[in-house]
Design a protein around this motif. Sequence first.
Motif, mmCIF file in Angstrom:
data_model
loop_
_atom_site.group_PDB
_atom_site.id
_atom_site.type_symbol
_atom_site.label_atom_id
_atom_site.label_comp_id
_atom_site.label_asym_id
_atom_site.label_seq_id
_atom_site.Cartn_x
_atom_site.Cartn_y
_atom_site.Cartn_z
ATOM 1 N N ASP A 86 -7.163 -92.507 58.700
ATOM 2 C CA ASP A 86 -6.919 -93.622 59.400
ATOM 3 C C ASP A 86 -7.842 -94.842 58.950
ATOM 4 O O ASP A 86 -8.909 -94.932 59.625
ATOM 5 C CB ASP A 86 -6.991 -93.407 61.009
ATOM 6 C CG ASP A 86 -6.585 -94.582 61.753
ATOM 7 O OD1 ASP A 86 -6.172 -95.727 61.487
ATOM 8 O OD2 ASP A 86 -6.730 -94.321 63.274
ATOM 9 N N ILE A 87 -7.476 -95.648 58.250
ATOM 10 C CA ILE A 87 -8.332 -96.702 57.802
ATOM 11 C C ILE A 87 -8.081 -98.066 58.333
ATOM 12 O O ILE A 87 -7.084 -98.461 58.837
ATOM 13 C CB ILE A 87 -8.172 -97.057 56.435
ATOM 14 C CG1 ILE A 87 -8.166 -95.672 55.364
ATOM 15 C CG2 ILE A 87 -8.720 -97.948 55.765
ATOM 16 C CD1 ILE A 87 -7.831 -95.830 54.108
ATOM 17 N N VAL A 88 -9.412 -98.390 58.926
ATOM 18 C CA VAL A 88 -9.378 -99.777 59.943
ATOM 19 C C VAL A 88 -9.585 -100.921 59.085
ATOM 20 O O VAL A 88 -9.210 -101.956 59.286
ATOM 21 C CB VAL A 88 -10.417 -99.561 60.988
ATOM 22 C CG1 VAL A 88 -10.554 -100.704 61.821
ATOM 23 C CG2 VAL A 88 -10.304 -98.395 61.780
ATOM 24 N N TYR A 89 -10.625 -100.621 57.997
ATOM 25 C CA TYR A 89 -10.925 -101.858 57.140
ATOM 26 C C TYR A 89 -11.412 -101.248 55.865
ATOM 27 O O TYR A 89 -11.915 -100.115 55.538
ATOM 28 C CB TYR A 89 -12.020 -102.552 57.631
ATOM 29 C CG TYR A 89 -12.369 -103.622 56.801
ATOM 30 C CD1 TYR A 89 -11.804 -105.253 56.987
ATOM 31 C CD2 TYR A 89 -13.624 -103.360 55.950
ATOM 32 C CE1 TYR A 89 -12.485 -105.899 56.050
ATOM 33 C CE2 TYR A 89 -14.172 -104.356 55.239
ATOM 34 C CZ TYR A 89 -13.529 -105.645 55.065
ATOM 35 O OH TYR A 89 -14.015 -106.806 54.233
ATOM 36 N N GLU A 90 -10.894 -101.915 54.601
ATOM 37 C CA GLU A 90 -11.689 -101.438 53.403
ATOM 38 C C GLU A 90 -11.495 -102.670 52.453
ATOM 39 O O GLU A 90 -10.863 -103.581 52.400
ATOM 40 C CB GLU A 90 -10.841 -100.249 52.571
ATOM 41 C CG GLU A 90 -9.362 -100.762 52.303
ATOM 42 C CD GLU A 90 -8.728 -99.319 51.568
ATOM 43 O OE1 GLU A 90 -9.345 -98.973 50.608
ATOM 44 O OE2 GLU A 90 -7.687 -99.242 51.712
ATOM 45 N N ASP A 91 -12.537 -102.731 51.517
ATOM 46 C CA ASP A 91 -12.751 -103.405 50.404
ATOM 47 C C ASP A 91 -13.506 -102.941 49.463
ATOM 48 O O ASP A 91 -13.905 -101.638 49.466
ATOM 49 C CB ASP A 91 -13.300 -104.963 50.762
ATOM 50 C CG ASP A 91 -14.732 -104.909 51.513
ATOM 51 O OD1 ASP A 91 -15.388 -103.901 50.997
ATOM 52 O OD2 ASP A 91 -15.222 -105.820 52.090
ATOM 53 N N GLU A 92 -13.921 -103.526 48.295
ATOM 54 C CA GLU A 92 -14.731 -102.961 47.118
ATOM 55 C C GLU A 92 -15.802 -102.251 47.512
ATOM 56 O O GLU A 92 -16.535 -101.300 46.943
ATOM 57 C CB GLU A 92 -14.804 -103.810 45.888
ATOM 58 C CG GLU A 92 -15.552 -105.093 46.313
ATOM 59 C CD GLU A 92 -15.805 -106.055 45.386
ATOM 60 O OE1 GLU A 92 -15.838 -105.586 43.963
ATOM 61 O OE2 GLU A 92 -15.900 -107.169 45.295
ATOM 62 N N HIS A 93 -16.406 -102.459 48.625
ATOM 63 C CA HIS A 93 -17.743 -102.145 49.024
ATOM 64 C C HIS A 93 -17.788 -101.347 50.286
ATOM 65 O O HIS A 93 -18.671 -100.497 50.427
ATOM 66 C CB HIS A 93 -18.607 -103.364 49.492
ATOM 67 C CG HIS A 93 -19.122 -104.161 48.265
ATOM 68 N ND1 HIS A 93 -19.830 -103.873 47.379
ATOM 69 C CD2 HIS A 93 -18.502 -105.455 48.022
ATOM 70 C CE1 HIS A 93 -19.956 -104.758 46.569
ATOM 71 N NE2 HIS A 93 -19.308 -105.871 46.869
ATOM 72 N N LEU A 94 -16.837 -101.491 51.114
ATOM 73 C CA LEU A 94 -16.728 -100.746 52.476
ATOM 74 C C LEU A 94 -15.326 -100.135 52.714
ATOM 75 O O LEU A 94 -14.385 -100.452 52.369
ATOM 76 C CB LEU A 94 -17.162 -101.720 53.555
ATOM 77 C CG LEU A 94 -18.126 -102.455 53.673
ATOM 78 C CD1 LEU A 94 -18.088 -103.532 54.829
ATOM 79 C CD2 LEU A 94 -19.602 -101.727 53.638
ATOM 80 N N LEU A 95 -15.573 -98.869 53.311
ATOM 81 C CA LEU A 95 -14.359 -98.111 53.971
ATOM 82 C C LEU A 95 -14.442 -97.806 55.227
ATOM 83 O O LEU A 95 -15.644 -96.971 55.765
ATOM 84 C CB LEU A 95 -14.068 -97.112 52.994
ATOM 85 C CG LEU A 95 -13.013 -95.991 53.299
ATOM 86 C CD1 LEU A 95 -11.643 -96.945 53.108
ATOM 87 C CD2 LEU A 95 -12.949 -94.803 52.574
ATOM 88 N N VAL A 96 -14.024 -98.353 56.380
ATOM 89 C CA VAL A 96 -14.160 -98.122 57.803
ATOM 90 C C VAL A 96 -13.118 -97.284 58.222
ATOM 91 O O VAL A 96 -11.953 -97.558 58.049
ATOM 92 C CB VAL A 96 -14.357 -99.468 58.495
ATOM 93 C CG1 VAL A 96 -14.543 -99.336 59.800
ATOM 94 C CG2 VAL A 96 -15.492 -100.449 57.946
ATOM 95 N N ILE A 97 -13.378 -96.219 58.928
ATOM 96 C CA ILE A 97 -12.350 -95.038 59.137
ATOM 97 C C ILE A 97 -12.450 -94.926 60.784
ATOM 98 O O ILE A 97 -13.601 -94.703 61.249
ATOM 99 C CB ILE A 97 -12.761 -93.780 58.496
ATOM 100 C CG1 ILE A 97 -12.320 -94.033 56.783
ATOM 101 C CG2 ILE A 97 -11.791 -92.599 58.700
ATOM 102 C CD1 ILE A 97 -13.159 -93.130 55.905
ATOM 103 N N ASN A 98 -11.197 -94.557 61.234
ATOM 104 C CA ASN A 98 -11.164 -93.888 62.593
ATOM 105 C C ASN A 98 -10.908 -92.524 62.429
ATOM 106 O O ASN A 98 -9.976 -91.878 62.247
ATOM 107 C CB ASN A 98 -10.103 -94.737 63.252
ATOM 108 C CG ASN A 98 -10.108 -94.254 64.630
ATOM 109 O OD1 ASN A 98 -10.792 -93.527 65.303
ATOM 110 N ND2 ASN A 98 -8.861 -94.269 65.354
#
Length: 325
Positions: A86-98
């Motif tokens: 369940d990905i809340v945000y992602e870019d080349e540096h970060l992966l924010v997950i619920n």
Amino acid sequence: MSTDNRITARFVVPAELSDRRLDQAVAQLMPEHSRSRLQTWIRAGALTVNGESRKPRDKVMLDDVIALNAEPEVQVSWTAEDIRLDIVYEDEHLLVINKPAGLVVHPAAGHAEGTLVNAVLNHAPEVENLPRAGIVHRLDKDTSGIMVVARSLVAHTSLVEQLQTRTMGREYDAVVVGSLTGGATVDAPIGRHPRERKKMAVVAAGKPAVTHYRLVERFAAHTHIRCRLESGRTHQIRVHMAYIKHPLVGDPLYGGRMRLPKGATPELRDLLAGFGRQALHARQLTLEHPETGERLSWEVPLPADMVALIEGLRAHARERELHDF
């Protein structure tokens, strides 16, 4: 940069870094790498000055040539698995997950597969070359909510620093036993329990730990609170709330025997008895983007089991008020 999977770089020492220690100079020239990683490369001879190995304390001078040629450290040997995230945000540096409750973050004895790391390796294979596969902070298996994974060395270094300097904000929702009358701060050191090795405890020789909490809603014999961490010790909220005699509902390690409120209905008994995990949810994460410096914040809603728990406690509290009235 990297060439053929090797990490390479070349710099000429500028005037402002002349007469500085080698480890200090390269920390300025290559901020995407941690100081400990740079020192390891210096000692191993992978980072040289004018083609020669040096010690971290050796001085560099104007126009010295610093070169790096290192093998990337493959940090993990775990298998990528096609597990939904369940990905809340992602870019080349970060992966924010619920993260859902029940999902183990890191492979370990008894949980070599089916973990968050296995899922992240499938979604972002580049984390294989990062320390701990990009995991900079963890949530317990049965704690739900938001967490961040580093996807680059730049991000990993930045996030670890933000955690150490307490500039990363983390806020949690919890439901605890007992009716609290106001918010407060628990400032008590946490270390390994002296007798039960699977547990943590407030101990004099522990590491500093600070938890701030405030009330969200009070029920007949339970309280919904919101916690903010200054530190990130293992089981911190669970240990601190148990320490002040208000353990989390459903906590299998620190909760003790289930306590029912006065006049509990069969439905409420079943709800509390059936809540099979600690009532803890990481609701909000705030951090500084490792590349842009922008302050970012994300929030995820309570999962269905905690919503049902709170609604059941609220309904019982209303019934008690009507009965007492």
